[in-house]
Design an enzyme around this catalytic site. Structure first.
Site, mmCIF file in Angstrom:
data_model
loop_
_atom_site.group_PDB
_atom_site.id
_atom_site.type_symbol
_atom_site.label_atom_id
_atom_site.label_comp_id
_atom_site.label_asym_id
_atom_site.label_seq_id
_atom_site.Cartn_x
_atom_site.Cartn_y
_atom_site.Cartn_z
ATOM 1 N N LEU A 836 2.547 0.901 -13.243
ATOM 2 C CA LEU A 836 3.338 2.125 -13.144
ATOM 3 C C LEU A 836 2.784 3.230 -14.034
ATOM 4 C CD1 LEU A 836 6.958 0.617 -13.141
ATOM 5 C CD2 LEU A 836 5.415 0.989 -11.225
ATOM 6 N N GLY A 839 3.919 9.181 -12.280
ATOM 7 C CA GLY A 839 4.318 9.484 -10.907
ATOM 8 C C GLY A 839 5.393 8.536 -10.406
ATOM 9 N N HIS A 840 5.245 7.224 -10.679
ATOM 10 C CA HIS A 840 6.269 6.265 -10.280
ATOM 11 C C HIS A 840 7.595 6.562 -10.992
ATOM 12 C CE1 HIS A 840 2.528 3.751 -9.599
ATOM 13 N NE2 HIS A 840 3.119 3.685 -8.417
ATOM 14 N N GLN A 864 -1.795 -5.185 3.328
ATOM 15 C CA GLN A 864 -2.358 -3.849 3.490
ATOM 16 C C GLN A 864 -3.738 -3.715 2.856
ATOM 17 O OE1 GLN A 864 1.117 -2.219 1.316
ATOM 18 N NE2 GLN A 864 -0.340 -0.990 0.162
ATOM 19 N N GLY A 954 6.103 8.841 -2.723
ATOM 20 C CA GLY A 954 5.327 9.967 -3.231
ATOM 21 C C GLY A 954 4.448 10.565 -2.155
ATOM 22 N N GLN A 960 1.405 7.481 4.897
ATOM 23 C CA GLN A 960 2.353 6.390 4.708
ATOM 24 C C GLN A 960 3.783 6.910 4.760
ATOM 25 O OE1 GLN A 960 1.644 3.348 1.559
ATOM 26 N NE2 GLN A 960 3.519 4.146 0.667
ATOM 27 N N SER A 992 -2.671 8.058 -10.009
ATOM 28 C CA SER A 992 -2.843 6.862 -9.189
ATOM 29 C C SER A 992 -3.145 5.684 -10.097
ATOM 30 C CB SER A 992 -3.982 7.045 -8.180
ATOM 31 O OG SER A 992 -4.279 5.840 -7.520
ATOM 32 N N ARG A 994 -5.187 3.421 -9.395
ATOM 33 C CA ARG A 994 -6.624 3.162 -9.305
ATOM 34 C C ARG A 994 -7.438 4.101 -10.190
ATOM 35 N NH1 ARG A 994 -5.147 1.849 -3.806
ATOM 36 N NH2 ARG A 994 -5.866 -0.254 -3.247
#
Length: 1115
Positions: A836, A839-840, A864, A954, A960, A992, A994
C-alpha cells in the site's frame, strides 16, 4: 613466460618491484599457478608490486592453466586495468604480445612465444616490433576515440534521418500547395474566359465580377504562399534546434569523457591521502548562459555560445556527515592540479600523513568552504497574465533530483498605473483608468487587445517555507523576467531559518508586443532558491511573533528582560500540576475497570459451581437443583447490582473531576497566553533599550542575554508541550470513563439474563474455543493477526482469513445496523493487491464519511498475471500494510487476506471465469491478454462475498475501472463503483506499487511519462484537430527527450471514449462520440512496465479533474 619485455633473461628473479616506467623490469609467471599484482601495503605478499594512483592493494592476478594458456582476472572489483586498449571487467585471455595497463600508468607487455591459441581478429593490427610506453597509452586513447567516433556516427545518421524527415515534411505541403495553386489558376482562367465572353457582349457588371474574382484568387494564393513560408520557417527552426541539440550533446559527451577519468583520479588520490571525500559528476543548467551576448570582442572574434548544460563536480563526505561542495568544471581543474602536487609531496615524504606543507585547510585542495549553493527551483506559469489577472501561487521547490525542498510563495501582478493593486477592487480601478484613457469604450479582457500599450508587471516574492535548515544560511531567491539582463536577488537572511520571509518586490515595464505575449503564454518564470551550508556557527533567524489560533509562534525576543522570562516560566508549574491531576483521574478509571474484571471472574466462578452442582445432583431431584440455581442467581444479581452502583458512583465522581480539570486547563491556558502576551510586550518595550546598550553590553552581558533568551524560549516551548500533553491525558481519561460506563452497562445487562441462558453459554464455550483454535491454525497470516490482537499498530482491525469469516463478519454488521439504525449496514470496499502507498490510503479515506464501515482486501490475484509477468516478485508487505491501515484515522473495520487456495480451490487450472466482452480489444487488453478476465473474475467473487455498498478504485487503471463499472451494472450487483483521480508524486509520476522496482536513475527519468501526457493534453484539450498517429509521435518524442533515453519503445499511446472504452482515432471521431476521451500510455523503463492515463474533455480545459474522471464507464 614473462611480463614487461619480449626477451627476458633466464633465471631473472621473480617479484621485482616495478617503480620506473623508463626501464624494463622482468617478472615471470608460473605456467600452472598464479602471479599476483598489487601494492606493497597489501595483507599478502604480491608477486608484482606496484604503486601510484588507481592501484589497489590486491589489484589483479595472472593465472596459468598448465597447458600453456594464461588469463587475467581482477581481484578487486573496478580495479583500473586495460588489455590491448580495452577496459577489463571480467576474465580476459592473454596471448603473446598482449599489452596491459594497471592503474593510471603502469604499462606491461605479456610475452608467451609458445602460445598457439587463436587471437581475436585485429588484435595485433598496427602493433610495432618494439612496443613502447607511448604506444600502449596511445592504444587506450584510440580505443576511447573509436568508441566516441562510433557514437558520433550514430548521432550523425540520426541527424540526417531527422533532416530527411523534415525535408519530406516540407516537400509534401509544397506539392500540395503547387497542386492547389494550379487548380485555382485553372479555375480562374475558366472563370476569366466566361467573363470575357460576357464582356464581349458589353456587360460591364461581368467585368467587375471578373476583376473581383481575380482579386480573390490573388489573395488566396498569397495566403497559401504565406502558410507555406511559415511551415518552411518552422521546419527550418526545428531542424536548427535539433542540430544545435546534437552539437551540444556531442560537446557535452566529449567533456564528460574527459572529466570522468579525472574524477576517478581525484577519488583515488583522496583514498591514498585518507581524505573523507567522495567526488561525483553533476550536470546542471548553465547559470552563465544568459550573460552571452554574441557580440565581437576586441580581436573581432565572437565567443562560442555556452551550452545549456554545464559540468559540475559534487564533493561530499564519504562517511558520516559534513560540508558538501559543488565545484564548477574550471574550479575542479585547478583543484585537480593542486591534488597532484599534494600527492607528489605525500610520496616524497614517505607517505607520511598529514602531508607536510598542507596542514592548513586553506592549502588543502579537498577542503570545502561553506558557499552559496542552489537548493532547488520553483516555477510559475504566466499564461494567466494574458487575461490581465494577478497570480498568487505557492509552488514547490524541487532540486535536481525532483525531491521536494520546500515551498515558495509568490505573487505576479499586471497593472497599467504606477501603483501595484493589492486587491481585486484596486485591479478593477486600474482597468477602469485604462478604459477612460482609451477610445474603444470598453474594458479590455486580454493583453492581445492592447498591443502597443505600456504594461507594468510586478513580481512579489513573499516567503519560503520548509527549507532544509542545515543549508538555509543566508537563504535568498534569484530570478530573471523576460528580457531583463540583470538577475534579481532577494536580500539574504541573517543566519538560518526553515521558513524565512523575503518580502521582495520589483516591477518590470515593457511595451506589449507579440514577443511578450508569446513569452507569457508559453514560458514559465523560474525562481532559483539559494542557501549556504551551516558550518556550526550560524544562528537561527527569528521573525516577529505570529499568532496561530489560540497559540503563538516564538518571534524575536532579543533584549527581553527577566519579567518576560518569569512570566513564561510561571505557566509551566501550573500546567505540570494539571497534567498530574488528569493522570490521577486516568489511573482511577483504570482501577474501576480492574474491579469490573474481578466481578466478571467471580461470575465465571459461580458458573463453575453451578456446573458442579448439576453434576452432583441426583437425576430424580430437580427441585434441589432448581433451588440451588435460584440461590446462585439471587447472589449473582445482588453482587452485580452492588458492582454497578459502585461503578456508577466512580464514573460520576470521575465526570465531576474531569469537569474540574477542564476548567483548570482553561485557566492554565489563559494564564499561559497572558504570560506570552506580557513577554511579547516586554520584548517590544525593551527592544530600543537593548539596541542602545548593545555597544556597552559586549562580552559577558551579551552572552548572559543570549542564555536568558534561550531559557525563555525553552520555557515557552515546555509550556506548549505541557498543554498538548494535558489535553491528550484529558481525552484519554474521558475515553477510559466512557469505556468504564459501557462495561458497567454491559455487566448489568448480563446479570439480568435467565439462568438457562447462562448455562447454555457455559456449555457452548468449549466448542467455540475449539473452533477458534482450529481456525487460528489454518490462517497463513497468524503472525499479523496476533499482532493486531495484542494492541500493536492495527489493533482495531479484524483480519479475516477466509470467505467464511468474511461472510460471518458481514452478517454481523447488518444485524448490528438493523438493531441500531433500523437499516442494513453501509459498507465501503477497497480491493488491493497490497504494497500500500498514499494512493491506496486516499481511496480508503474517500469512503470514511460515506459509509458506516470500510473493508480493505489484500490479495495478489494470480488470474491477472501472464506467465512472463512478475507474479513471483510482486511486493508482498502484509505487516506494514496492516500497520498503515491501523495507524491512520481511516475508519477501516476489517482486512480480508485470503490465500490462493481460498480464492481458487483448483489453481491452476480454474474452470469458471467472468469474461468481459470488448475489453481485450483495448490497448491494455492487447498488451496483456487475459488480464481483464482475471480482474473481472476476482472482483465478482469479492463483491459477492463482501456485499459492499460502494467500492473505490483509482483512475490509474482506467480500463479496469470501465470494466468494473460495466460488470456491476450488467450483473445487477448493486454496488456503486466510485473512481478517484490518480494520486501523483511531486514530479507528476503516478503512484504505483511497482515504482519500488525502479533504480535511482530510472526514477529520475520516470516523470517523462506524465510530461508526454501533458503534451497530448495541450492539443486535445484545446479542441485542435489531431490524429492518433500524430499524438503517438508527440508522446514518443517527449518520452525520448525528457526521459534521457532510458525508456524503451513506446508500447502504446491510445485514445478511447471515456464512457465506453472504444478506440477513437481522430478529433473528428471524438466529436462524433461526444464527451470526454481517455488518453492512455504504456512504455518499459528498465525492467519495469509503467502505465498512465488522463481523461480530457475537449474544449473544456477548466473542467475539474474529479468531474472528468467520473465520466469513465458512464455509458
Amino acid at each position: 613466460m614473462s611480463l614487461t619485455a619480449r626477451h627476458a633473461a633466464e633465471g631473472e628473479a621473480r617479484g621485482v618491484v616495478a617503480q620506473s616506467p623508463t626501464r624494463q623490469i622482468y617478472h615471470f609467471a608460473v605456467a600452472d599457478g598464479t602471479t599476483t599484482v598489487g601494492r606493497s601495503d597489501s595483507d599478502t605478499k604480491q608477486d608484482v608490486v606496484l604503486g601510484g594512483l588507481s592501484t589497489q592493494k590486491e589489484h589483479a592476478v595472472v593465472i596459468g592453466d598448465g597447458a600453456g594458456g594464461f588469463r587475467l582476472e581482477l581481484r578487486t572489483e573496478g580495479a583500473r586495468t586495460y588489455v590491448n586498449g580495452t577496459p577489463v571487467t571480467g576474465p580476459v585471455a592473454l596471448h603473446d604480445n598482449s599489452r596491459i595497463i594497471f592503474g593510471n600508468n603502469h604499462a606491461f607487455l605479456f610475452c608467451n612465444p609458445t602460445d598457439t591459441a587463436p587471437k581475436a581478429e585485429g588484435e595485433d593490427d598496427g602493433v610495432p616490433e618494439e612496443v613502447t610506453f607511448d604506444f600502449v597509452m596511445l592504444e587506450v586513447n584510440k580505443a576511447q576515440a573509436a568508441a566516441m567516433a562510433a557514437e558520433e556516427e550514430k548521432r550523425r545518421l540520426e541527424s540526417e534521418a531527422e533532416k530527411a524527415k523534415a525535408e519530406a515534411r516540407v516537400k509534401e505541403p509544397q506539392a500540395d500547395m503547387e497542386a492547389e495553386r494550379m487548380r485555382m489558376q485553372a479555375d480562374a482562367e475558366k472563370r476569366m474566359k466566361a467573363l470575357q465572353e460576357q464582356s464581349a457582349a458589353g456587360d460591364r457588371e461581368a467585368r467587375e465580377r471578373q476583376e473581383a474574382m481575380l482579386e480573390e484568387a490573388r489573395k488566396q494564393q498569397q495566403v497559401l504562399e504565406k502558410k507555406l513560408q511559415e511551415q518552411i520557417a518552422e521546419t527550418e527552426r526545428v531542424a536548427a534546434k535539433k542540430q544545435k541539440e546534437m552539437r551540444e550533446r556531442s560537446l557535452l559527451d566529449e567533456k564528460l569523457l574527459k572529466t570522468i577519468p579525472m574524477v576517478n583520479e581525484a577519488n583515488a588520490t583522496a583514498d591514498e591521502l585518507a581524505k573523507n571525500a567522495l567526488l561525483e559528476l553533476r550536470l546542471m543548467a548553465n547559470q552563465r548562459k544568459g550573460l552571452w551576448t554574441g557580440e565581437e570582442d576586441e580581436d573581432g572574434e565572437v565567443a562560442p555560445e555556452p551550452l545549456d548544460t554545464e559540468v559540475y563536480v559534487r564533493v561530499a563526505p564519504k562517511e558520516g556527515s559534513g560540508l558538501e561542495g559543488l565545484w564548477h568544471y574550471d574550479d575542479f581543474m585547478e583543484r585537480l592540479y593542486a591534488m597532484r602536487e599534494m600527492y607528489q609531496a605525500f610520496v616524497s615524504a614517505g607517505r607520511e600523513l598529514p602531508v607536510p606543507g598542507y596542514e592548513d585547510p586553506l592549502t588543502d585542495p579537498f577542503h570545502v568552504e561553506p558557499e552559496d549553493m542552489s537548493l532547488g527551483k520553483a516555477a510559475v506559469f504566466l499564461d494567466t497574465l494574458l487575461h490581465i489577472m494577478p497570480i498568487s501561487d505557492t509552488t514547490p521547490i524541487l532540486d535536481y533530483k525532483g525531491s521536494d525542498q520546500g515551498e515558495l510563495s509568490v505573487r505576479v501582478v499586471p497593472h497599467f498605473g504606477d501603483k501595484v493593486p493589492e486587491t481585486d477592487e484596486e485591479g478593477d480601478d486600474d482597468l477602469m483608468a485604462l478604459e477612460a484613457a482609451g477610445d474603444d469604450g470598453g474594458i479590455p479582457d486580454s493583453l492581445s487587445k492592447l498591443v502597443g500599450h505600456k504594461l507594468n508587471i510586478t513580481v512579489q516574492v513573499k516567503a519560503t517555507r520548509g527549507l532544509p535548515v542545515d543549508r538555509s544560511v543566508g537563504a535568498h531567491v534569484r530570478f530573471r523576467f523576460f528580457l531583463d539582463e540583470r538577475e534579481r536577488r532577494t536580500p539574504a537572511i541573517d543566519g538560518k531559518a526553515m521558513n524565512p520571509r523575503c518580502d521582495f518586490s520589483c516591477t518590470f515595464s515593457s511595451v506589449i508586443t507579440d514577443e511578450l505575449l508569446k513569452y507569457l503564454g508559453e514560458e514559465e518564470l523560474s525562481f532559483d532558491v539559494w542557501g549556504r551550508q551551516d558550518d556550526g556557527t550560524a544562528k537561527i533567524a527569528m521573525g516577529p511573533a505570529k499568532r496561530i489560533g489560540r497559540h503563538s509562534v516564538a518571534g524575536d525576543y532579543d533584549g527581553a528582560g527577566a519579567a518576560a522570562a518569569a512570566a513564561g516560566g510561571a505557566a509551566s508549574p501550573a500546567v505540570a500540576e494539571l497534567r498530574e491531576q488528569v493522570e490521577s483521574r486516568q489511573r482511577e478509571a483504570e482501577a474501576a475497570l480492574a474491579k469490573l474484571k474481578e466481578e466478571e471472574a467471580k461470575r465465571e466462578s459461580l458458573e463453575a459451581k453451578l456446573r458442579a452442582l448439576e453434576a452432583s445432583s441426583p437425576r430424580g431431584s430437580p427441585s434441589a437443583a432448581a433451588a440451588a440455581m435460584e440461590e446462585v442467581k439471587q447472589k449473582q444479581e445482588a453482587e452485580h447490582r452492588a458492582a454497578l452502583e459502585r461503578v456508577k458512583q466512580e464514573a460520576e465522581h470521575a465526570k465531576e473531576e474531569r469537569e474540574a480539570a477542564r476548567r483548570e486547563l482553561e485557566e492554565a491556558r489563559n494564564r499561559a497566553e497572558q504570560a506570552e502576551e506580557r513577554a511579547r510586550k516586554a520584548a517590544e518595550k525593551q527592544a530600543q533599550a537593548a539596541a542602545a546598550a548593545a555597544s556597552e553590553a559586549a562580552g559577558k552581558p551579551a552572552k548572559d542575554a543570549e542564555e536568558e533568551l534561550a531559557r525563555l524560549r525553552r520555557e515557552l516551548r515546555e509550556a506548549n508541550e505541557a498543554k498538548v500533553a494535558a489535553e491528550a491525558a484529558r481525552d484519554s481519561a474521558q475515553h477510559a470513563a466512557k469505556t468504564a460506563e459501557e462495561a458497567a452497562a454491559a455487566a448489568a445487562s448480563k446479570s439480568s439474563r435467565t439462568c438457562a441462558v447462562m448455562r447454555r453459554r457455559v456449555l457452548t464455550r468449549q466448542a467455540e474455543l475449539g473452533q477458534a483454535r482450529a481456525t487460528s491454525r489454518c490462517v497463513p497470516q497468524a503472525k499479523a493477526m496476533r499482532r493486531c490482537l495484542s494492541g500493536q499498530p492495527g489493533a482495531q482491525l479484524a483480519v479475516l482469513p477466509d470467505m467464511a469469516a468474511l461472510r460471518a463478519w458481514r452478517d454481523r454488521l447488518d444485524v448490528e445496523a438493523v438493531q441500531k439504525h433500523g437499516r442494513l449496514a453501509r459498507l465501503g470496499f477497497v480491493p488491493t493487491m497490497g504494497a500500500l502507498h498514499a494512493g491506496h490510503l486516499s481511496l480508503v479515506e474517500s469512503l470514511r464519511d460515506k459509509t458506516d464501515h470500510t473493508l480493505v482486501s489484500i490479495f495478489v490475484n494470480p488470474a491477472q498475471f501472464a506467465a512472463h509477468e512478475d507474479l513471483g516478485t510482486y511486493p508482498r508487505t502484509l505487516e506494514s500494510d496492516l500497520a498503515k491501515l491501523g495507524e491512520a484515522d481511516l475508519n477501516v473495520a476489517a482486512v480480508f487476506t485470503p490465500t490462493e487456495a481460498e480464492m481458487y480451490q483448483e489453481w491452476p487450472p480454474y474452470r469458471t471465469f467472468v469474461e468481459p466482452l470488448e475489453a481485450d480489444d483495448s490497448a491494455e487488453g492487447r498488451a496483456r491478454p487475459g488480464f481483464f478476465r482475471g480482474v473481472a473474475t476476482v472482483v465478482t467473487k469479492l463483491f459477492a462475498a463482501a456485499r459492499p455498498t460502494v467500492a473505490a478504485f483509482g483512475q490509474k487503471d482506467a480500463y479496469q475501472c470501465i470494466v468494473v463499472r460495466q460488470l456491476a451494472r450488467d450483473l445487477n450487483l448493486g454496488v456503486d463503483v466510485q473512481i478517484n483521480p490518480t494520486m501523483r508524486e511531486q514530479d507528476g509520476l503516478a503512484m504505483s506499487s511497482r515504482n519500488a522496482y525502479l533504480t535511482v536513475e530510472e526514477r529520475e527519468a520516470a516523470p517523462a511519462m506524465y510530461a508526454a501526457l501533458r503534451e497530448v493534453q495541450r492539443i486535445v484539450g484545446r479542441g485542435l484537430p489531431w490524429g492518433v498517429e500524430e499524438l503517438r509521435t508527440i508522446a514518443a518524442d517527449a518520452l525520448s527527450d525528457r526521459g534521457r533515453g532510458r525508456f524503451g519503445p513506446l508500447q502504446y499511446l491510445d485514445v478511447a471514449c471515456a464512457a465506453t472504452g472504444r478506440p477513437v482515432v481522430s478529433s473528428g471521431e471524438s466529436h462524433a462520440e461526444g464527451g470526454a476521451v481517455l488518453v492512455s500510455i504504456a512504455a518499459p523503463l528498465g525492467r519495469t512496465r509503467l502505465i498512465d492515463n488522463m481523461v480530457i474533455v475537449p474544449d473544456k480545459p477548466s473542467l475539474d479533474e474529479t468531474s472528468a474522471v467520473n465520466t469513465l464507464g458512464r455509458n
